[in-house]
Design a protein around this motif. Structure first.
Motif, PDB file in Angstrom:
ATOM      1  N   ASP A 180     -61.749  10.712 -71.791  1.00 60.92           N
ATOM      2  CA  ASP A 180     -61.384  12.055 -72.258  1.00 60.92           C
ATOM      3  C   ASP A 180     -60.521  11.971 -73.518  1.00 60.92           C
ATOM      4  OD1 ASP A 180     -62.739  13.248 -70.199  1.00 60.92           O
ATOM      5  OD2 ASP A 180     -60.960  13.624 -68.970  1.00 60.92           O
ATOM      6  N   ILE A 181     -59.592  11.009 -73.553  1.00 58.66           N
ATOM      7  CA  ILE A 181     -58.665  10.901 -74.683  1.00 58.66           C
ATOM      8  C   ILE A 181     -59.269  10.122 -75.840  1.00 58.66           C
ATOM      9  CG2 ILE A 181     -56.449   9.908 -75.422  1.00 58.66           C
ATOM     10  CD1 ILE A 181     -55.387  10.506 -72.613  1.00 58.66           C
ATOM     11  N   MET A 182     -59.901   8.992 -75.539  1.00 63.88           N
ATOM     12  CA  MET A 182     -60.345   8.074 -76.590  1.00 63.88           C
ATOM     13  C   MET A 182     -61.791   8.300 -77.029  1.00 63.88           C
ATOM     14  SD  MET A 182     -57.571   6.434 -76.999  1.00 63.88           S
ATOM     15  CE  MET A 182     -58.045   5.054 -78.020  1.00 63.88           C
ATOM     16  N   GLY A 183     -62.554   9.032 -76.222  1.00 58.94           N
ATOM     17  CA  GLY A 183     -63.947   9.269 -76.587  1.00 58.94           C
ATOM     18  C   GLY A 183     -64.842   8.067 -76.386  1.00 58.94           C
ATOM     19  N   THR A 184     -64.373   7.086 -75.652  1.00 61.33           N
ATOM     20  CA  THR A 184     -65.160   5.884 -75.393  1.00 61.33           C
ATOM     21  C   THR A 184     -64.668   5.244 -74.108  1.00 61.33           C
ATOM     22  OG1 THR A 184     -65.983   3.827 -76.391  1.00 61.33           O
ATOM     23  CG2 THR A 184     -63.643   4.286 -76.650  1.00 61.33           C
ATOM     24  N   ALA A 185     -65.424   4.303 -73.573  1.00 68.29           N
ATOM     25  CA  ALA A 185     -65.036   3.620 -72.349  1.00 68.29           C
ATOM     26  C   ALA A 185     -63.967   2.569 -72.638  1.00 68.29           C
ATOM     27  CB  ALA A 185     -66.258   2.960 -71.715  1.00 68.29           C
ATOM     28  N   PRO A 186     -63.121   2.242 -71.645  1.00 68.50           N
ATOM     29  CA  PRO A 186     -62.055   1.270 -71.877  1.00 68.50           C
ATOM     30  C   PRO A 186     -62.544  -0.077 -72.392  1.00 68.50           C
ATOM     31  CG  PRO A 186     -61.721   2.398 -69.793  1.00 68.50           C
ATOM     32  CD  PRO A 186     -63.052   2.826 -70.285  1.00 68.50           C
ATOM     33  N   LEU A 187     -63.605  -0.613 -71.805  1.00 71.32           N
ATOM     34  CA  LEU A 187     -64.079  -1.927 -72.239  1.00 71.32           C
ATOM     35  C   LEU A 187     -64.750  -1.860 -73.604  1.00 71.32           C
ATOM     36  CD1 LEU A 187     -65.318  -3.512 -68.882  1.00 71.32           C
ATOM     37  CD2 LEU A 187     -63.098  -3.707 -70.018  1.00 71.32           C
ATOM     38  N   ASP A 188     -65.323  -0.709 -73.948  1.00 69.06           N
ATOM     39  CA  ASP A 188     -65.872  -0.553 -75.303  1.00 69.06           C
ATOM     40  C   ASP A 188     -64.746  -0.531 -76.330  1.00 69.06           C
ATOM     41  OD1 ASP A 188     -68.479  -0.521 -74.459  1.00 69.06           O
ATOM     42  OD2 ASP A 188     -68.632   1.659 -74.375  1.00 69.06           O
ATOM     43  N   PHE A 189     -63.633   0.118 -75.991  1.00 68.19           N
ATOM     44  CA  PHE A 189     -62.478   0.114 -76.886  1.00 68.19           C
ATOM     45  C   PHE A 189     -61.928  -1.303 -77.034  1.00 68.19           C
ATOM     46  CE2 PHE A 189     -57.866   0.249 -77.499  1.00 68.19           C
ATOM     47  CZ  PHE A 189     -57.789   0.988 -78.673  1.00 68.19           C
ATOM     48  N   LEU A 190     -61.852  -2.040 -75.942  1.00 72.70           N
ATOM     49  CA  LEU A 190     -61.403  -3.427 -75.994  1.00 72.70           C
ATOM     50  C   LEU A 190     -62.294  -4.252 -76.912  1.00 72.70           C
ATOM     51  CD1 LEU A 190     -59.855  -5.951 -75.034  1.00 72.70           C
ATOM     52  CD2 LEU A 190     -61.340  -5.976 -73.010  1.00 72.70           C
ATOM     53  N   ASN A 191     -63.610  -4.094 -76.757  1.00 69.62           N
ATOM     54  CA  ASN A 191     -64.522  -4.874 -77.593  1.00 69.62           C
ATOM     55  C   ASN A 191     -64.439  -4.479 -79.060  1.00 69.62           C
ATOM     56  OD1 ASN A 191     -65.572  -6.590 -75.654  1.00 69.62           O
ATOM     57  ND2 ASN A 191     -67.179  -5.150 -75.043  1.00 69.62           N
ATOM     58  N   SER A 192     -64.235  -3.194 -79.344  1.00 72.88           N
ATOM     59  CA  SER A 192     -64.121  -2.790 -80.751  1.00 72.88           C
ATOM     60  C   SER A 192     -62.840  -3.352 -81.366  1.00 72.88           C
ATOM     61  CB  SER A 192     -64.166  -1.264 -80.883  1.00 72.88           C
ATOM     62  OG  SER A 192     -63.030  -0.661 -80.315  1.00 72.88           O
ATOM     63  N   THR A 193     -61.775  -3.465 -80.554  1.00 68.66           N
ATOM     64  CA  THR A 193     -60.544  -4.096 -81.028  1.00 68.66           C
ATOM     65  C   THR A 193     -60.811  -5.559 -81.355  1.00 68.66           C
ATOM     66  OG1 THR A 193     -59.176  -2.610 -79.687  1.00 68.66           O
ATOM     67  CG2 THR A 193     -58.158  -4.659 -80.431  1.00 68.66           C
ATOM     68  N   ARG A 194     -61.531  -6.250 -80.478  1.00 66.29           N
ATOM     69  CA  ARG A 194     -61.858  -7.658 -80.713  1.00 66.29           C
ATOM     70  C   ARG A 194     -62.727  -7.838 -81.952  1.00 66.29           C
ATOM     71  NH1 ARG A 194     -63.240  -8.980 -74.322  1.00 66.29           N
ATOM     72  NH2 ARG A 194     -61.116  -9.660 -73.744  1.00 66.29           N
ATOM     73  N   ILE A 195     -63.691  -6.946 -82.121  1.00 65.74           N
ATOM     74  CA  ILE A 195     -64.584  -7.078 -83.275  1.00 65.74           C
ATOM     75  C   ILE A 195     -63.835  -6.827 -84.571  1.00 65.74           C
ATOM     76  CG2 ILE A 195     -66.578  -6.056 -84.430  1.00 65.74           C
ATOM     77  CD1 ILE A 195     -67.250  -7.936 -82.084  1.00 65.74           C
TER      78      ILE A 195
END
Length: 314
Positions: free
Chosen positions: A233-248
């Motif tokens: 609801d807040i980030m507009g994405t799933a938690p693990l997708d946010f984690l992976n985008s941070t890693r990328i």
């Protein structure tokens, strides 16, 4: 009694330059409209803003705080807020974004690391806006940093770094004097607004480590199901997708600034296999890591949202 409607909160991700990690947004395009947004937003870096003209309101921590030309704002990362100009006005701003922990880690003694950013729950909204009359040194330092970054005279980076460090120390001093403990009701409301902030902090500092969804949910004291829903609801994405985008995004920085192998970089940013790294990188960046490195532009490309996608600017 009807429940108070919870505000919608947007996450805005700003990418910093690799070799001099300070982002300046300045010029005539950075005018804020007089239309109040229905959404709050927060950033992944600390924000220092300078209001050059007109006036308006900043909504922060449940307070409506007025601002005017000459004010300097100080917004720690992950603190929800919104800004709008007075009726029929369009306030002009310059903004500086940076991570004090990364930028100043060699300038502070290790014992001072806990002071890199003030406690979000203890800051009063009123203390996030500093006027020129009461804090002339803050205004002078902030505008001097902006001018150095705009003019780019010889040794401008060294000068801007020194000025920004002085500015940040002055801000810490002010907030150390104005840091009463927030009352329980205020803390409850804020944590309700951004209950996922412990996860954002954790991922920012530990993206390279193995992380599970259950562990992240525990950090917020939520069930896994509720945490997934709240995070999306807040980030507009799933938690693990946010984690992976941070890693990328971290991988992009290393691909551009080092000669390390792609395999080594994939391991350093937390991927368990080169194949999963390649798939995730290509999905987010539109190219393979090898192709991206070969055609990397002057600034790091972001694996997340661009500030230009957001409304509220003239």
């Amino acid at each position: 009694m009807p429940r108070k409607k919870q505000p919608i909160i947007e996450y805005r991700h700003y990418s910093l330059p690799i070799h001099f990690p300070i982002l300046l947004l300045s010029g005539e395009r950075w005018k804020i409209s007089d239309i109040k947004s229905e959404h709050l937003h927060f950033h992944n870096h600390l924000e220092i803003g300078i209001c050059h003209s007109e006036s308006g309101i900043m909504e922060i921590k449940g307070e409506s705080v007025p601002f005017k030309a000459g004010d300097v704002t100080f917004i720690p990362r992950y603190l929800p807020h919104t800004t709008y100009s007075s009726p029929n006005e369009a306030s002009l701003w310059s903004y500086l974004f940076f991570s004090p922990e990364d930028l100043f880690q060699h300038s502070f003694k290790s014992s001072a690391y806990s002071y890199f950013e003030p406690n979000l729950w203890a800051i009063k909204g009123l203390n996030c806006i500093l006027n020129r009359e009461e804090h002339p040194r803050i205004y002078t330092l902030a505008t001097s940093v902006v001018e150095e970054l705009k003019q780019k005279n010889p040794f401008y980076q060294e000068s801007a770094y020194g000025l920004l460090l002085s500015l940040y120390i002055e801000l810490l001093r002010i907030h150390s004097r104005n840091e009463p403990l927030a009352d329980q009701e205020t803390q409850h409301n804020l944590k309700g607004d951004l209950v996922i902030s412990p996860v954002l902090e954790y991922i920012t500092k530990n993206y390279m480590s193995p992380i599970t969804i259950d562990f992240l949910a525990d950090l917020c004291h939520l069930s896994t199901t509720h945490f997934r829903r709240k995070f999306h609801d807040i980030m507009g994405t799933a938690p693990l997708d946010f984690l992976n985008s941070t890693r990328i995004e971290e991988a992009c920085k290393q691909l551009k600034s080092t000669d390390a192998s792609i395999l080594s970089i994939s391991e350093q940013v937390g991927f368990q296999s080169i194949s999963s790294f390649n798939r995730c990188f290509s999905r987010l960046m539109g190219k393979s890591p090898k192709e991206w490195r070969k055609g990397a532009q002057s600034e790091v490309q972001s694996a997340k949202a661009s500030i230009l996608e957001f409304t509220g600017w003239m």
